[in-house]
Design an enzyme around this catalytic site. Structure first.
Site, PDB file in Angstrom:
ATOM      1  N   CYS A  89       0.828  -1.211   0.000  1.00  2.00           N
ATOM      2  CA  CYS A  89       0.000   0.000   0.000  1.00  2.00           C
ATOM      3  C   CYS A  89       0.858   1.255   0.000  1.00  2.00           C
ATOM      4  CB  CYS A  89      -0.915  -0.008   1.226  1.00  2.00           C
ATOM      5  SG  CYS A  89      -1.938   1.472   1.358  1.00  2.00           S
ATOM      6  N   CYS A 145      -3.036  -1.563   9.064  1.00  2.00           N
ATOM      7  CA  CYS A 145      -2.188  -2.513   8.320  1.00  2.00           C
ATOM      8  C   CYS A 145      -0.700  -2.341   8.613  1.00  2.00           C
ATOM      9  CB  CYS A 145      -2.417  -2.368   6.813  1.00  2.00           C
ATOM     10  SG  CYS A 145      -4.128  -2.530   6.310  1.00  2.00           S
ATOM     11  N   CYS A 196      -7.312   2.103  -0.884  1.00  2.00           N
ATOM     12  CA  CYS A 196      -7.257   1.319   0.353  1.00  2.00           C
ATOM     13  C   CYS A 196      -7.535  -0.133   0.001  1.00  2.00           C
ATOM     14  CB  CYS A 196      -8.291   1.829   1.357  1.00  2.00           C
ATOM     15  SG  CYS A 196      -8.306   0.878   2.896  1.00  2.00           S
ATOM     16  N   GLN A 221     -19.764  -8.688  12.656  1.00  2.00           N
ATOM     17  CA  GLN A 221     -18.347  -9.038  12.540  1.00  2.00           C
ATOM     18  C   GLN A 221     -17.757  -8.370  11.299  1.00  2.00           C
ATOM     19  OE1 GLN A 221     -16.262 -10.479  14.479  1.00  2.00           O
ATOM     20  NE2 GLN A 221     -17.554 -11.475  15.996  1.00  2.00           N
ATOM     21  N   TYR A 274     -23.512 -10.843  25.812  1.00  2.00           N
ATOM     22  CA  TYR A 274     -23.029  -9.816  24.865  1.00  2.00           C
ATOM     23  C   TYR A 274     -23.443 -10.238  23.456  1.00  2.00           C
ATOM     24  CZ  TYR A 274     -19.779  -8.726  28.750  1.00  2.00           C
ATOM     25  OH  TYR A 274     -19.223  -8.424  29.974  1.00  2.00           O
ATOM     26  N   GLU A 287     -28.066  -8.681  25.973  1.00  2.00           N
ATOM     27  CA  GLU A 287     -27.232  -7.586  25.455  1.00  2.00           C
ATOM     28  C   GLU A 287     -27.698  -6.272  26.071  1.00  2.00           C
ATOM     29  OE1 GLU A 287     -25.029  -4.955  23.799  1.00  2.00           O
ATOM     30  OE2 GLU A 287     -24.622  -6.983  23.071  1.00  2.00           O
ATOM     31  N   CYS A 297     -11.680 -10.774  21.673  1.00  2.00           N
ATOM     32  CA  CYS A 297     -10.883  -9.992  20.715  1.00  2.00           C
ATOM     33  C   CYS A 297      -9.666  -9.387  21.401  1.00  2.00           C
ATOM     34  CB  CYS A 297     -11.739  -8.902  20.070  1.00  2.00           C
ATOM     35  SG  CYS A 297     -12.476  -7.762  21.249  1.00  2.00           S
TER      36      CYS A 297
END
Length: 470
Positions: free
Chosen positions: A74, A83, A176, A299, A328, A349, A425
């Site tokens: 890139c 990135c 991008c 996601q 969640y 949630e 995550c």
């Protein structure tokens, strides 16, 4: 070596540490290094923080490159905040991510662990995101060769990404590689039209200007959503701009616009208006269809999202009779995904709008055995709730980066479900939570999943089973 403004010369980089920082050791002292370097590079480092046993700094010169470096693909690499690992071969990125998970679980969790399953690499290492948000700014971040010889920084409009640690500067993006086309065509068409027609780009400091943000979603179904965020209504310019976009870029299935006069960029408390199309897009995971509106969470990497949910379903070990609590649960995607193998799914949630989406998604997929509740798990899961809906056989928890609140961890210990599948995550906060659950649960399986190639971010799925003597 503890003095200020120290520059360390010809430092051999030996490894990676947490958060994607490179690592070197000099005379027993650990040096954390930022600046796009990889193990095997030899660099000069300007220290920022300098403590007795460790220091942090930025690489300011590379004397020699690691043999396995690859050329970043890139043009914006090194200036854009995303990135950051493009110079590392993808196979090696995966090795470091797997090691990061192992280090976190061992050092923070101090847990007895089974052998970790090999990390699941992403099906695509570019064009993998389904959503991107770009920012308009009248203060472009300029590279050294774009600044005049007299040092005067010209004012220039930009449409792109915020530069790290500079909230009012935006790097103008030409191409991008995070999202497939037509994302670059959409962004560049809007920018060219805005410049040609003298439409004002937002000034975050002065809180003035018209064009603020551009949010694009692209689905594997081929549907494309554009949400243009503007500071105030200007019907004539808005319609002219959006009509030009529709006429110029084929493939857009819906366009919305959102008026945001606030001091921040969030749109969750605002009301996007449909300009063209149905106002939402539909995405698929296996045979399940999910409606995604302009404010829905989904996601970000659809292909790997499907892989992540398949691991979660496998770890849950469902036989068709189990009561599954999905904590969640967001818009219900995991709960709906596992529903055919479950007896009953209870999704919980905090955000009510997400629960509304979850109910709609369940209806769209003809899922009859899932019920969704808005509120805090700690408040909802009381004796009366369990008496009505049943004690869980399996708990699936997918918290944000901060991990689970300690009250929820204590609630899980109280609920004492036979199995917990913890989707994370952030392996560091996951390790902290697993250490708290260790009194009642043993880690049986670990599966890292890479959702974000060329970044240091990593997802991890852990299966916990209740200890036999409890």
């Amino acid at each position: 070596m503890r003095k200020k403004n120290v520059i360390l010369e010809k430092v051999p980089v030996s490894a990676y540490a947490a958060e994607g920082k490179a690592l070197a050791r000099i005379d027993g002292k650990v040096i954390f290094i930022e600046g796009g370097v990889v193990p095997g590079d030899v660099v000069d480092v300007r220290l920022g923080k300098n403590k007795k046993d460790w220091a942090e700094g930025k690489a300011i010169h590379i004397h020699s490159y690691a043999e396995n470096r690859v050329k970043p693909f890139c043009e914006h690499f090194g200036n854009c905040g995303g990135c950051k690992w493009q110079m590392l071969p993808y196979a090696q990125q995966l090795e470091y991510k797997q090691q990061q998970v192992a280090d976190n679980l061992q050092r923070i969790g101090k847990l007895e662990l089974p052998p970790m399953q090999p990390i699941m690499g992403s099906r695509f290492s570019t064009h993998y995101r389904n959503k991107l948000e770009f920012t308009f700014s009248n203060k472009a971040y300029l590279l050294a060769d774009e600044i005049g010889e007299d040092g005067v920084i010209p004012r220039r409009n930009a449409l792109g990404f915020h530069v790290p640690k500079l909230f009012d500067k935006v790097l103008d993006i030409n191409t991008c590689y995070l999202q497939a086309e037509p994302v670059n065509a959409i962004r560049n068409t809007i920018k060219a039209y805005a410049l040609a027609n003298d439409l004002s780009f937002y000034d975050i400091r002065a809180q003035e200007g018209w064009l603020r943000n551009l949010i694009v979603r692209i689905c594997t179904t081929g549907e494309v959503m554009v949400n243009l965020v503007i500071h105030h209504e200007n019907k004539k310019d808005r319609e002219a701009l959006l009509d030009h976009l529709l006429a110029t870029v084929p493939g857009i299935t819906t366009i919305l616009y959102t008026i945001n006069p606030k001091g921040n960029d969030t749109i969750f408390d605002l009301d996007p208006k449909v300009y063209y199309g149905k106002g939402y897009v539909e995405e698929k995971l296996e045979d399940f269809v999910f409606k995604i509106g302009p404010k829905s969470f989904f996601q970000t990497n659809t292909y790997q999202g499907e892989a992540l949910y398949q691991v979660t379903r496998e770890f849950a070990g469902l036989t068709g009779t189990e009561i599954v609590y999905d904590l969640y649960c967001g818009t219900g995607s995991i709960g709906i995904f596992v529903s055919p193998q479950a007896g009953k799914v209870i999704g919980i949630e905090l955000i009510k709008e997400a629960i509304d989406d979850a109910v709609e998604n369940a209806e769209m997929n003809n899922v009859k055995n899932a019920t969704f509740f808005a509120g805090d798990v700690v408040d909802i899961c009381n004796d009366a709730f369990f008496a009505q809906h049943g004690q869980p056989d399996v708990v699936i928890t997918d918290p944000p980066r901060a991990g689970m609140h300690e009250k929820l961890v204590n609630k899980l210990l109280e609920i004492a479900a036979p199995r917990i599948v913890y989707v994370s995550c952030n392996p560091a906060t996951q390790a902290r939570d697993l250490a708290l659950l260790d009194q009642l649960y043993v880690v049986k399986k670990i599966q890292p999943v890479d959702m974000f190639p060329h970044t240091h971010h990593i997802e991890n799925v852990v299966l916990l089973e209740k200890r036999i003597n409890h």
